[in-house]
Design an enzyme around this catalytic site. Structure first.
Site, PDB file in Angstrom:
ATOM      1  N   HIS A 306       0.849  -1.188   0.000  1.00 51.90           N
ATOM      2  CA  HIS A 306       0.000   0.000   0.000  1.00 51.90           C
ATOM      3  C   HIS A 306       0.888   1.242   0.000  1.00 51.90           C
ATOM      4  O   HIS A 306       1.761   1.391   0.864  1.00 51.90           O
ATOM      5  CB  HIS A 306      -0.892   0.039   1.241  1.00 51.90           C
ATOM      6  CG  HIS A 306      -1.942  -1.024   1.252  1.00 51.90           C
ATOM      7  ND1 HIS A 306      -2.311  -1.702   2.396  1.00 51.90           N
ATOM      8  CD2 HIS A 306      -2.724  -1.530   0.255  1.00 51.90           C
ATOM      9  CE1 HIS A 306      -3.272  -2.567   2.104  1.00 51.90           C
ATOM     10  NE2 HIS A 306      -3.520  -2.487   0.817  1.00 51.90           N
ATOM     11  N   TYR A 479       4.069   0.527   4.560  1.00 51.88           N
ATOM     12  CA  TYR A 479       4.799  -0.573   5.212  1.00 51.88           C
ATOM     13  C   TYR A 479       3.980  -1.864   5.224  1.00 51.88           C
ATOM     14  O   TYR A 479       3.908  -2.550   6.244  1.00 51.88           O
ATOM     15  CB  TYR A 479       5.209  -0.189   6.632  1.00 51.88           C
ATOM     16  CG  TYR A 479       6.026   1.066   6.720  1.00 51.88           C
ATOM     17  CD1 TYR A 479       7.332   1.113   6.237  1.00 51.88           C
ATOM     18  CD2 TYR A 479       5.494   2.228   7.264  1.00 51.88           C
ATOM     19  CE1 TYR A 479       8.086   2.276   6.299  1.00 51.88           C
ATOM     20  CE2 TYR A 479       6.237   3.396   7.334  1.00 51.88           C
ATOM     21  CZ  TYR A 479       7.543   3.411   6.844  1.00 51.88           C
ATOM     22  OH  TYR A 479       8.282   4.580   6.907  1.00 51.88           O
ATOM     23  N   HIS A 480       3.402  -2.223   4.069  1.00 51.40           N
ATOM     24  CA  HIS A 480       2.601  -3.442   3.989  1.00 51.40           C
ATOM     25  C   HIS A 480       3.068  -4.384   2.871  1.00 51.40           C
ATOM     26  O   HIS A 480       2.243  -4.886   2.094  1.00 51.40           O
ATOM     27  CB  HIS A 480       1.132  -3.082   3.761  1.00 51.40           C
ATOM     28  CG  HIS A 480       0.546  -2.214   4.826  1.00 51.40           C
ATOM     29  ND1 HIS A 480      -0.562  -1.412   4.619  1.00 51.40           N
ATOM     30  CD2 HIS A 480       0.924  -2.000   6.114  1.00 51.40           C
ATOM     31  CE1 HIS A 480      -0.852  -0.756   5.728  1.00 51.40           C
ATOM     32  NE2 HIS A 480       0.036  -1.096   6.649  1.00 51.40           N
ATOM     33  N   PRO A 481       4.353  -4.688   2.741  1.00 49.92           N
ATOM     34  CA  PRO A 481       4.773  -5.633   1.696  1.00 49.92           C
ATOM     35  C   PRO A 481       4.207  -7.022   1.979  1.00 49.92           C
ATOM     36  O   PRO A 481       4.145  -7.455   3.131  1.00 49.92           O
ATOM     37  CB  PRO A 481       6.306  -5.606   1.796  1.00 49.92           C
ATOM     38  CG  PRO A 481       6.581  -5.225   3.218  1.00 49.92           C
ATOM     39  CD  PRO A 481       5.481  -4.271   3.596  1.00 49.92           C
TER      40      PRO A 481
END
Length: 577
Positions: A306, A479-481
């Protein structure tokens, strides 16, 4: 792998070796070690989450560990072609608790239709909402109240933000004025709408996965946790994983035998370790002189994330939290938090937000709002000096796909990260839509008393192209890998994991349990779905009887669902939808 410098030690053998003491790893350590006949080892590359460290445990201190070499892997993407060649910073937790020890503490499950989408793929039937909900409930104690949708006795205590200041009130009123509903609980029956948010903060302290799951069971004799242990390779005998090589404190070469290896390093570290171990795209591995153990092109592919921007406004009234966060006030904030667990230090400040659809053609919310009663940038480029407020926004279902690929056989070298942000027409369209939706809410009458003008992107950014240019210059990762070794049937070329066992396709005694395993990103912060996935995976790996599926309804705006749960008397009222 060519040039192996380790000798397998036979004096240390564990039933389970968990590589990574982050969010998923802490869940697995707790659940798997509950069987006292098994032995469990957790290998964490980072340090311990010291109890005396305020940068970890004080909720408002969240900007400090991100970017610090003491807590963070400090990744950067490769130059992003559609963002002017920018290299986007990606923080990932490098300590016990992983990113749950440095994240924003926002707890969002995702929409029930996310999991219906997972289950629509071949072999994924038991990953629908009905099968996932019992694991969401098992992991949580929702202090707002347990019910058919929320848990009341799990390790992860969830507090709901107060959202009591005048700016929060204006935000929730403005959302309604713009035509969006309120909802009782974005993690309950109806996600769509605006509400106070759950967060993993309890009694003024961050409740990381380590604090919730790992520390309460650290005294189990069958559980060993080793920090500063950087896994470098999974060892195989034929197609069976039998151990892990690792570096102790960056220097000492160690090996350990395992009955079962579980990779829980996250969506960047896990595909890196798998590729270093000979699991991944065959051409990549052969090009680096790595023996191919399993040719799986999906390992490192399908990378999703995101991206977000801040739409910021100045406030003409002194109602934001800016004065309290000035440097001269920080000793007082620290003292209030340390001795009373209260004050500005005891909250993450992301206390309210919402989920909306950017247009009527969208089936369920594709945009998430986080509201913050201050105008600030966490990298320090815009300090908290003047009164203001902001929303964090970005598309939840971008159709861009990226990759994680190793650059060399050196496990200490960061892999190549290519996210391909803004690279598709759909993604670019949704970015324009989401900025316009945010501006519409922030321009409603509820904000008139406060609004001193838009700071970012500013009034000069108006056309579609200007908005996209600004996003390319200004956007940051949320910070949503995720999704880089995903669940799916073996017939799916990009799938890496068996949905029924969490095992890596074609190999024995090797599993992946972390954000890598998600087949598609959910429409919110990913901490909660990763924890759910780990709870469910613990049963699958241990061979336990799965929790029975839940037979509960959830809101779908297209099928005539009522705004409130069936039987709620409010459904008879004239409710804005």
């Amino acid at each position: 792998m060519a040039g192996n410098e380790f000798a397998m030690s036979t004096d240390k053998t564990y039933d389970y070796v968990i590589v990574g003491g982050g969010s998923a790893g802490c869940v697995l350590a707790n659940r798997l070690s509950s069987d006292r006949s098994t032995t469990v080892l957790v290998l964490e590359a980072g340090r311990s989450d010291l109890k005396i460290d305020p940068f970890i445990h004080m909720p408002a201190a969240l900007p400090f560990p991100i970017g610090s070499r003491f807590y963070d892997w400090r990744y950067h993407s490769d130059p992003e072609p559609q963002m002017g060649g920018r290299r986007v910073f990606h923080g990932r937790g490098k300590l016990l608790g992983g990113s749950s020890s440095i994240n924003g503490m926002i707890f969002q499950r995702g929409n029930p239709l996310d999991f219906e989408g997972w289950a629509s793929a071949a072999g994924m039937a038991r990953w629908d909402y009905a099968h996932c909900l019992p694991y969401f409930k098992r992991m949580e104690t929702c202090l707002a109240g347990a019910d058919s949708w929320r848990g009341g006795s799990g390790p992860l205590v969830l507090e709901r933000g107060a959202a009591s200041g005048p700016l929060f009130g204006a935000f929730l009123e403005a959302a309604q004025q713009a035509g969006h509903p309120l909802t009782d609980d974005v993690n309950g029956y109806r996600q769509e709408g605006f509400a106070r948010f759950d967060r993993n903060v309890h009694r003024g302290r961050r409740l990381s996965a380590a604090r919730a799951y790992l520390h309460p069971v650290r005294d189990r004799k069958n559980l060993t946790v080793e920090t500063l242990a950087h896994a470098t390779r999974i060892v195989f005998e034929g197609d069976r994983a039998v151990g892990v090589d690792y570096l102790r404190a960056g220097r000492l070469h160690r090996s350990v035998r395992a009955g079962h290896v579980i990779c829980s390093g996250g969506a960047i570290n896990t595909p890196q370790l798998l590729q270093l171990s000979g699991i991944g795209p065959a051409d990549l591995l052969r090009g680096l002189d790595i023996d191919v153990v399993a040719a799986l092109p999906g390992v490192g592919a399908n990378l999703q994330d995101h991206l977000e921007v801040y739409v910021q406004h100045a406030s003409k009234l002194p109602v934001s939290i800016a004065p309290g966060l000035r440097w001269r006030h920080r000793p007082r904030i620290g003292a209030e938090w340390l001795f009373l667990r209260s004050g500005l230090g005891a909250t993450n400040h992301f206390e309210a937000g919402g989920f909306v659809r950017t247009n009527d053609a969208v089936d369920y919310p594709n945009l998430m709002f986080h509201f913050l009663p201050i105008a600030i940038r966490y990298d320090g480029s815009q300090p908290a000096e003047k009164h203001g407020y902001q929303v964090h926004i970005g598309p939840m279902y971008s159709d861009v796909r990226g990759s994680v690929t190793i650059r060399s056989t050196d496990p200490r070298q960061h892999p190549s990260l290519q996210f391909n942000y803004l690279s598709t027409p759909k993604d670019r369209q949704e970015w324009v839509e989401c900025v316009r939706v945010a501006r519409d809410i922030l321009s409603q009458p509820a904000f008139v008393a406060f609004d001193a003008g838009e700071l970012s992107p500013g009034p000069d950014v108006e056309t579609d192209e200007q908005i996209l240019d600004w996003v390319a210059r200004d956007a940051e990762t949320a910070y949503h890998p995720s999704c880089t070794a995903s669940l799916g049937a073996e017939s799916d070329e990009l799938a890496a994991l068996d949905p029924e066992t969490m095992g890596v396709h074609g190999l024995r005694c090797l599993s992946v349990v972390d954000a890598s395993a998600m087949p598609a990103i959910t429409n919110g912060n990913i901490y909660a779905p990763v924890m759910m996935l780990a709870e469910k995976a613990a049963d699958l790996i241990a061979g336990n009887t799965a929790l029975p599926p839940a037979d509960v309804p959830f809101y779908r705006h297209r099928d005539g669902s009522q705004p409130y749960p069936p039987g709620d008397p409010r459904n008879g009222q004239d409710v804005r939808r």
